[in-house]
Design a protein around this motif. Structure first.
Motif, PDB file in Angstrom:
ATOM      1  N   ASN A   1       2.169   9.135  -6.200  1.00 42.39           N
ATOM      2  CA  ASN A   1       2.394  10.610  -5.585  1.00 42.39           C
ATOM      3  C   ASN A   1       1.347  10.945  -4.431  1.00 42.39           C
ATOM      4  O   ASN A   1       0.908  12.239  -4.179  1.00 42.39           O
ATOM      5  N   TYR A   2       0.710   9.789  -3.751  1.00 44.05           N
ATOM      6  CA  TYR A   2      -0.159  10.280  -2.642  1.00 44.05           C
ATOM      7  C   TYR A   2      -1.401  11.068  -3.144  1.00 44.05           C
ATOM      8  O   TYR A   2      -2.044  11.850  -2.423  1.00 44.05           O
ATOM      9  N   THR A   3      -1.845  10.890  -4.402  1.00 39.91           N
ATOM     10  CA  THR A   3      -2.933  11.726  -4.876  1.00 39.91           C
ATOM     11  C   THR A   3      -4.296  11.295  -4.171  1.00 39.91           C
ATOM     12  O   THR A   3      -4.340  10.106  -3.582  1.00 39.91           O
ATOM     13  N   ASN A   4      -5.241  11.987  -4.173  1.00 41.79           N
ATOM     14  CA  ASN A   4      -6.593  11.635  -3.508  1.00 41.79           C
ATOM     15  C   ASN A   4      -7.149  10.294  -4.245  1.00 41.79           C
ATOM     16  O   ASN A   4      -7.630   9.409  -3.376  1.00 41.79           O
ATOM     17  N   GLU A   5      -7.009  10.226  -5.259  1.00 44.02           N
ATOM     18  CA  GLU A   5      -7.317   8.977  -6.132  1.00 44.02           C
ATOM     19  C   GLU A   5      -6.769   7.726  -5.577  1.00 44.02           C
ATOM     20  O   GLU A   5      -7.377   6.654  -5.370  1.00 44.02           O
ATOM     21  N   ALA A   6      -5.375   7.805  -5.474  1.00 42.89           N
ATOM     22  CA  ALA A   6      -4.579   6.840  -4.992  1.00 42.89           C
ATOM     23  C   ALA A   6      -5.046   6.496  -3.751  1.00 42.89           C
ATOM     24  O   ALA A   6      -5.221   5.198  -3.082  1.00 42.89           O
ATOM     25  N   LYS A   7      -5.253   7.395  -2.716  1.00 40.71           N
ATOM     26  CA  LYS A   7      -5.730   7.018  -1.479  1.00 40.71           C
ATOM     27  C   LYS A   7      -7.174   6.438  -1.111  1.00 40.71           C
ATOM     28  O   LYS A   7      -7.245   5.678  -0.632  1.00 40.71           O
ATOM     29  N   GLU A   8      -7.946   6.803  -2.208  1.00 44.02           N
ATOM     30  CA  GLU A   8      -9.345   6.278  -2.235  1.00 44.02           C
ATOM     31  C   GLU A   8      -9.018   4.751  -2.511  1.00 44.02           C
ATOM     32  O   GLU A   8     -10.061   3.783  -2.149  1.00 44.02           O
ATOM     33  N   VAL A   9      -8.313   4.425  -3.638  1.00 49.38           N
ATOM     34  CA  VAL A   9      -8.090   3.077  -3.622  1.00 49.38           C
ATOM     35  C   VAL A   9      -7.547   2.134  -2.542  1.00 49.38           C
ATOM     36  O   VAL A   9      -8.183   1.098  -2.420  1.00 49.38           O
ATOM     37  N   VAL A  10      -6.656   2.692  -1.956  1.00 53.02           N
ATOM     38  CA  VAL A  10      -5.902   2.232  -0.892  1.00 53.02           C
ATOM     39  C   VAL A  10      -7.061   2.062   0.298  1.00 53.02           C
ATOM     40  O   VAL A  10      -7.135   0.835   0.912  1.00 53.02           O
ATOM     41  N   LYS A  11      -7.797   3.248   0.393  1.00 56.92           N
ATOM     42  CA  LYS A  11      -9.004   3.094   1.469  1.00 56.92           C
ATOM     43  C   LYS A  11      -9.944   1.871   1.074  1.00 56.92           C
ATOM     44  O   LYS A  11     -10.486   1.337   1.938  1.00 56.92           O
ATOM     45  N   LYS A  12     -10.347   1.838   0.092  1.00 53.06           N
ATOM     46  CA  LYS A  12     -11.138   0.853  -0.330  1.00 53.06           C
ATOM     47  C   LYS A  12     -10.704  -0.492  -0.161  1.00 53.06           C
ATOM     48  O   LYS A  12     -11.388  -1.458   0.332  1.00 53.06           O
ATOM     49  N   GLN A  13      -9.394  -1.098  -0.445  1.00 48.34           N
ATOM     50  CA  GLN A  13      -8.965  -2.238  -0.295  1.00 48.34           C
ATOM     51  C   GLN A  13      -8.774  -2.412   1.041  1.00 48.34           C
ATOM     52  O   GLN A  13      -8.891  -3.476   1.689  1.00 48.34           O
TER      53      GLN A  13
ATOM     54  N   PHE B   1       0.947  -1.267  -0.134  1.00 42.01           N
ATOM     55  CA  PHE B   1      -0.033   0.061  -0.287  1.00 42.01           C
ATOM     56  C   PHE B   1       0.903   1.361  -0.080  1.00 42.01           C
ATOM     57  O   PHE B   1       0.562   2.456  -0.873  1.00 42.01           O
ATOM     58  N   ARG B   2       1.877   1.285   0.905  1.00 41.67           N
ATOM     59  CA  ARG B   2       2.790   2.314   0.935  1.00 41.67           C
ATOM     60  C   ARG B   2       3.428   2.565  -0.408  1.00 41.67           C
ATOM     61  O   ARG B   2       3.634   3.758  -1.087  1.00 41.67           O
ATOM     62  N   ALA B   3       3.943   1.481  -1.290  1.00 41.84           N
ATOM     63  CA  ALA B   3       4.622   1.580  -2.477  1.00 41.84           C
ATOM     64  C   ALA B   3       3.520   2.231  -3.399  1.00 41.84           C
ATOM     65  O   ALA B   3       3.837   3.127  -4.138  1.00 41.84           O
ATOM     66  N   TYR B   4       2.283   1.787  -3.480  1.00 38.24           N
ATOM     67  CA  TYR B   4       1.185   2.105  -4.254  1.00 38.24           C
ATOM     68  C   TYR B   4       1.095   3.782  -4.239  1.00 38.24           C
ATOM     69  O   TYR B   4       0.850   4.518  -5.196  1.00 38.24           O
ATOM     70  N   LEU B   5       0.998   4.204  -2.979  1.00 39.36           N
ATOM     71  CA  LEU B   5       0.868   5.615  -2.771  1.00 39.36           C
ATOM     72  C   LEU B   5       2.074   6.548  -3.262  1.00 39.36           C
ATOM     73  O   LEU B   5       1.788   7.629  -3.816  1.00 39.36           O
TER      74      LEU B   5
ATOM     75  N   LEU C   1      -1.787  -1.023  10.381  1.00 42.42           N
ATOM     76  CA  LEU C   1      -2.005   0.326  11.274  1.00 42.42           C
ATOM     77  C   LEU C   1      -1.407   1.475  10.639  1.00 42.42           C
ATOM     78  O   LEU C   1      -1.700   2.606  10.545  1.00 42.42           O
ATOM     79  N   LYS C   2      -0.045   1.419  10.337  1.00 43.54           N
ATOM     80  CA  LYS C   2       0.749   2.232   9.638  1.00 43.54           C
ATOM     81  C   LYS C   2       0.315   2.934   8.366  1.00 43.54           C
ATOM     82  O   LYS C   2       0.394   4.139   8.314  1.00 43.54           O
ATOM     83  N   ILE C   3      -0.384   2.072   7.586  1.00 44.91           N
ATOM     84  CA  ILE C   3      -0.954   2.961   6.369  1.00 44.91           C
ATOM     85  C   ILE C   3      -2.065   3.609   6.934  1.00 44.91           C
ATOM     86  O   ILE C   3      -2.546   4.673   6.130  1.00 44.91           O
ATOM     87  N   TYR C   4      -3.103   3.442   7.783  1.00 48.82           N
ATOM     88  CA  TYR C   4      -4.001   4.340   8.218  1.00 48.82           C
ATOM     89  C   TYR C   4      -3.420   5.599   8.843  1.00 48.82           C
ATOM     90  O   TYR C   4      -4.074   6.458   8.436  1.00 48.82           O
TER      91      TYR C   4
END
Length: 645
Positions: free
Chosen positions: A585-597, A577-581, A639-642
């Motif tokens: 570039n930690y975009t809102n779109e990327a954050k939404e993908v991670v939140k969903k997963q 997840f951190r690598a994906y973000l 937890l670190k990703i949250y």
């Protein structure tokens, strides 16, 4: 905080009722765990497992409490248990209408119009079990409850000796030089004329894993409470001599957990559950007079590598900064030839140093601590030990750990497995990684960059490390890139296993300072998602590989042969997840993908051990947790990703 609740549809039969368990811990390594229908399913189960020497000398004192309720002189068995001869099975789950846990586990029974509610607590910092029974008696029936503790008093994981003897009195039970006091005010006590031994307890989960599946316990005393004038009754079992009010034990523990969650400050409900879960791994170590992190329950002890992976989530994300420094200082104290201990001293045993990654992970964790606290005084304290790690790795140290002529770190030989994929079964190495492992060299590069950053803050001359980092980066890209797969090799060794597609490459993207550019990093993330990603973790090997094993099960040898050959591990998922973000570039779109997963993790928290995250899952279809039902680095990495989000 999120409350987990299980109704009668989860207790249709014993097999379903035993799929999930609860866990309480006491900050000493002691714990309490049974299935949610209160049955013993593993030899490592017990309602009261005490740490006589924190954290690893643990005795299973009470396997479970057998409970019989009498209503208007009619007897009802609330106990659930499987026996070797299933005709002996006890089926108390048929009266269980709900199991729930927010802070403490609670069982709710209804029998003949009477409600019986049981809650238990382990006292933080001592070996004390508190049990509370509440009765709701709308029809004013005559109700009494008989409670019989099933006794073992043997080391966790061992089978109680046949005909083991106990010295039992009204307020004390003694065996194997352990004195357990019982606080049982207003209970009627019945000491059995002869000890009763049950030698055919069936451990269904041990049977699945090829372990010893038959156990025993003894019974020698029972406690009966008449609920005529009071609707609450308490029992307390303790290795201390101080008498405490049992109700206060419950209030104090609930408040302690609430305080930890509030201190962390994360608002997501799943994150709050994970904060509570991290606390269950942090405990005292008597041999070093410091804190440590238990790797996993119910099987594992505290290990250096696991501690360094878990420390950031357990202590830094949760803002337990003093605890983090306590653990760091312990590792610094035992630093030897640039290597952090993988196993701490126990009794007369010396520490073990069979790890190449713990020292490099230590440097990554110290950097995370500094980013969170800006505590430069501690960086001054830790700087020379960190430099010692680098210098020993450059010059060469134990276990064939040494920087090669291409500036990359090589490690391991013979039967010495030094990375987290460290299984050895007798003289077989299922996953040999001798040579230059990808994550080790990513951490190596990142550590050189971190020392350079700290050097600037402390006005130290780190030009040597800055120049070396650039050489490592160049060599890393030349040696590790796998053109055929558009990802990173797992090892550089000249062996066939170099080209296996494994999850270890994700750390080359997620580490603080990555040695690869963003274009390659995106290809790595895509490859990991394509071949290794599952909602509960990353596969340890691509399913396309001829060595891929789809299921983790069976006897010891079979399990070891599959442990890192495709088995899904939860803890690398956080780094994915951190690598994906990072690559997005930690975009809102990327954050939404991670939140969903991440939302899928609510399901993981409900399965296996309530409110915890397991160690592993099957490689092909990861729908059932395996291994340790609660694993420190699994919880920590999620937890670190949250926190990052």
């Amino acid at each position: 905080m999120m409350k987990f609740s299980y109704g009668t549809n989860h207790f249709k039969n014993k097999e379903i009722g035993q799929e999930n368990c609860y866990l309480l811990t006491n900050g000493l390594g002691g714990f309490s765990t049974l299935s949610i229908i209160n049955s013993i399913i593993r030899n490592d189960n017990g309602i009261f497992i005490a740490a006589t020497t924190a954290p690893n000398i643990r005795y299973n004192l009470i396997s479970k409490l057998e409970e019989v309720v009498y209503i208007d002189n009619k007897q009802y068995e609330l106990t659930s248990q499987q026996y070797v001869q299933h005709t002996k099975n006890k089926d108390g789950e048929k009266y269980l209408i709900n199991f729930s846990q927010e802070y403490l586990p609670t069982w709710h029974y209804i029998v003949d119009g009477v409600e019986i509610i049981k809650t238990i607590v382990l006292v933080y910092g001592e070996n004390t079990l508190g049990v509370k029974y509440e009765i709701v008696n709308h029809l004013n029936k005559n109700v009494s409850l008989e409670v019989t503790p099933t006794l073992q008093f043997c080391e966790k994981g061992w089978i109680m000796e046949y005909n083991q003897q106990f010295d039992i009195s009204n307020n004390k039970i003694i065996a194997n030089n352990i004195d357990m006091n019982v606080i049982c005010d207003n209970w009627n006590i019945n000491i059995f004329e002869n000890l009763q031994y049950e030698n055919d307890i069936y451990y269904s989960y041990d049977a699945k894993d090829g372990r010893e599946a038959v156990g025993r316990f003894a019974k020698g005393i029972s406690y009966t409470y008449d609920f005529n004038n009071n609707n609450k009754a308490y029992l307390q079992f303790t290795l201390t001599n101080e008498k405490k009010d049992t109700e206060n034990l419950f209030d104090n523990e609930i408040q302690r957990q609430k305080d930890l969650i509030e201190k962390c400050g994360l608002q997501d409900e799943i994150a709050k559950v994970l904060v509570r879960a991290t606390d269950q791994f942090i405990c005292k170590r008597e041999s070093t007079d410091s804190l440590t992190i238990i790797a996993g329950y119910p099987f594992f002890a505290d290990w250096g590598r696991d501690t360094m992976y878990a420390l950031e989530g357990c202590c830094i994300t949760t803002k337990r900064y003093e605890d983090a420094k306590n653990i760091f200082r312990t590792f610094i104290k035992y630093l030897k030839n640039g290597i952090m201990p993988n196993l701490f001293p126990e009794g007369e045993n010396e520490p073990l140093y069979n790890t190449v990654d713990a020292s490099l992970l230590f440097i990554q964790s110290v950097y995370s601590y500094y980013k969170a606290t800006k505590d430069l005084d501690f960086i001054k304290e830790a700087y020379e030990p960190m430099v010692s790690v680098l210098e020993n790795y450059i010059q060469g140290t134990d276990y064939d750990i040494k920087m090669d002529t291409d500036y990359l770190i090589k490690a391991g030989s013979g039967f010495n497995q030094l990375t987290w994929m460290d299984v050895r079964y007798e003289e077989e190495l299922p996953t040999p990684r001798h040579g230059k492992p990808v994550e080790i060299n990513a951490f190596w590069y990142s550590s050189l960059k971190i020392i350079n950053e700290f050097g600037k803050l402390l006005n130290r001359d780190t030009k040597k490390y800055e120049e070396l980092a650039e050489k490592v980066k160049t060599s890393f890209n030349e040696k590790f890139w796998n053109e055929k797969e558009n990802c990173l090799k797992d090892v550089v060794s000249g062996e066939d296993y170099d080209y296996q597609v494994r999850c270890n490459q994700i750390w080359a993207v997620s580490c603080e300072f990555s040695p690869i550019d963003n274009e390659k990093a995106k290809m790595v993330v895509n490859k990991v998602f394509d071949k290794l990603y599952t909602p509960y973790g990353l596969r340890s090997l691509s399913p396309d590989d001829i060595q891929f094993v789809p299921e983790y099960s069976g006897k010891h040898y079979k399990r070891d042969m599959s442990y890192h050959q495709g088995t899904v591990w939860t803890f690398p998922l956080g780094s994915y997840f951190r690598a994906y973000l990072k690559v997005n570039n930690y975009t809102n779109e990327a954050k939404e993908v991670v939140k969903k997963q991440l939302n899928f993790f609510e399901d993981a928290l409900r399965e296996g051990c309530v409110g915890q995250v397991a160690e592993i899952y099957d490689g092909l279809i990861p729908n059932e947790s395996r291994g340790c039902f609660a694993q420190a680095w699994s919880v920590s990495e999620i937890l670190k990703i949250y926190d990052e989000l």
